[in-house]
Write a protein that holds these residues in place. Sequence first.
Motif, short mmCIF file in Angstrom:
data_model
loop_
_atom_site.label_atom_id
_atom_site.label_comp_id
_atom_site.label_asym_id
_atom_site.label_seq_id
_atom_site.Cartn_x
_atom_site.Cartn_y
_atom_site.Cartn_z
N GLN A 177 -23.18 -22.28 -10.49
CA GLN A 177 -22.77 -21.32 -9.08
C GLN A 177 -24.16 -20.32 -8.99
O GLN A 177 -23.57 -19.74 -7.64
CB GLN A 177 -20.86 -20.57 -9.06
CG GLN A 177 -20.41 -19.96 -8.05
CD GLN A 177 -19.46 -21.39 -8.21
OE1 GLN A 177 -20.12 -22.75 -7.15
NE2 GLN A 177 -18.89 -21.53 -7.10
N VAL A 227 -16.96 -26.71 -8.97
CA VAL A 227 -16.87 -28.05 -8.94
C VAL A 227 -15.63 -28.41 -9.24
O VAL A 227 -14.85 -29.75 -8.40
CB VAL A 227 -17.64 -28.55 -8.98
CG1 VAL A 227 -19.23 -28.60 -8.79
CG2 VAL A 227 -17.58 -28.65 -10.37
N SER A 274 -15.25 -27.48 -2.62
CA SER A 274 -14.70 -27.67 -4.04
C SER A 274 -15.57 -29.50 -4.83
O SER A 274 -16.38 -29.86 -3.58
CB SER A 274 -12.96 -27.58 -4.34
OG SER A 274 -12.96 -28.27 -5.11
N GLY A 275 -15.62 -29.23 -5.74
CA GLY A 275 -16.01 -30.18 -6.02
C GLY A 275 -15.34 -31.80 -5.81
O GLY A 275 -15.44 -32.70 -5.16
N LYS A 323 -14.73 -31.56 -0.28
CA LYS A 323 -14.81 -32.35 -1.97
C LYS A 323 -16.17 -32.76 -1.81
O LYS A 323 -16.42 -34.12 -1.47
CB LYS A 323 -13.25 -33.11 -1.95
CG LYS A 323 -12.20 -32.96 -1.83
CD LYS A 323 -11.11 -34.18 -2.68
CE LYS A 323 -10.54 -34.41 -1.05
NZ LYS A 323 -9.75 -35.48 -1.18
N PHE A 381 -17.78 -33.91 -4.39
CA PHE A 381 -18.08 -34.77 -5.23
C PHE A 381 -17.84 -36.27 -4.53
O PHE A 381 -17.76 -37.16 -5.02
CB PHE A 381 -17.31 -34.56 -6.40
CG PHE A 381 -18.79 -33.82 -7.59
CD1 PHE A 381 -19.79 -33.04 -6.83
CD2 PHE A 381 -17.98 -33.73 -8.22
CE1 PHE A 381 -20.43 -32.26 -7.79
CE2 PHE A 381 -19.13 -32.60 -9.71
CZ PHE A 381 -19.79 -31.77 -9.08
N ASN A 419 -26.43 -36.50 -9.22
CA ASN A 419 -25.60 -35.97 -10.07
C ASN A 419 -25.47 -36.66 -10.84
O ASN A 419 -25.69 -36.37 -12.60
CB ASN A 419 -24.26 -35.11 -9.34
CG ASN A 419 -23.96 -33.90 -10.16
OD1 ASN A 419 -24.30 -33.35 -10.69
ND2 ASN A 419 -22.73 -32.99 -9.52
N ILE A 469 -25.46 -29.17 -6.10
CA ILE A 469 -24.14 -28.37 -4.52
C ILE A 469 -25.00 -27.74 -3.62
O ILE A 469 -24.28 -27.84 -2.55
CB ILE A 469 -24.01 -28.11 -6.07
CG1 ILE A 469 -23.32 -29.26 -6.91
CG2 ILE A 469 -22.41 -27.10 -5.20
CD1 ILE A 469 -22.30 -27.72 -8.05
#
Length: 299
Positions: free
Chosen positions: A16, A65, A101-102, A121, A123, A132, A280
């Motif tokens: 972060q 995440v 958010s992840g 989201k 991810f 990743n 991110i």
Amino acid sequence: MLTGLHIAVIGGDARQLEVIRKLIELDAKLSLIGFDQLDHGFTGASKEQMDEVDFSTVDSIVIPVSGTNLQGQVETIFSNEKILLTEDILKKTPEHCVVYSGISNSYLDSIVSSTNRKLVKLFERDDVAIYNAIPTVEGTIMMVIQHTDITIHNANIAVLGLGRVGMTVARTFAALGAKVRVGARRTEHIARIFDMGLTPFHLSELKNNVTDIDVCINTIPHPILSANVISKMPAHTLIIDLASKPGGTDFRYAEKRGIKALLAPGLPGIVAPKTAGQIIANVLSQLLGESLEDRKGNE
């Protein structure tokens, strides 16, 4: 640039910090919640308690995440305070406020839906997942070296799943000289595994394909490595489960059998937090910029 955008960054880990640096660089106004034990400050960002933030001016909320737990708590390594993201907080935000958010869960989905806010989201995006996969694989290699007494070269390795992570895992271990077989269900994945020069098998035949393996790497977030499957593995087999919690392994039975099974979600944040954070941050800043342009266009 993100000039004029008020972003609340709530909790997180070392990843972060890269997000915060990027957003400050782009001239966003930041409220940092859950960072009271962070040693250094950030020019252009203010550390605040949740009840000190004027959420009526917050355009976006960035949470870790991992999202929230099922009680709404947001994890942070920079504070001992219990931080909750609630429906009441989201109600205070402007209607255009977006939560980033992840991943998500039933709690986060519920409060976002009930307040008619948008949830992104990260991810679930192909670009984030593929980027990743690189630190994930490096961390997996590290774990295999640490927890086995053999070389990766010439080892029998089974990879379960040929998603975005599974493909990179399989290709990388094969490049290191391992004998890699990959389990999948979809016929196009079976064909792709064959095309990659690896040994494919259908997951319905999983029990027959673990009898001689040294390492099993699971990327499937569903119960796949059951007691029936683990019972067929050699006693020295190492299981590394990369799927999100609770993973796809019967860890209780693995322990009973004496087989080492490790749940290892979130490897990027452990082995390469700076790189993982930059991945991110770059995608998030792009999305925030697009959101800002859309708002300006609608005004």
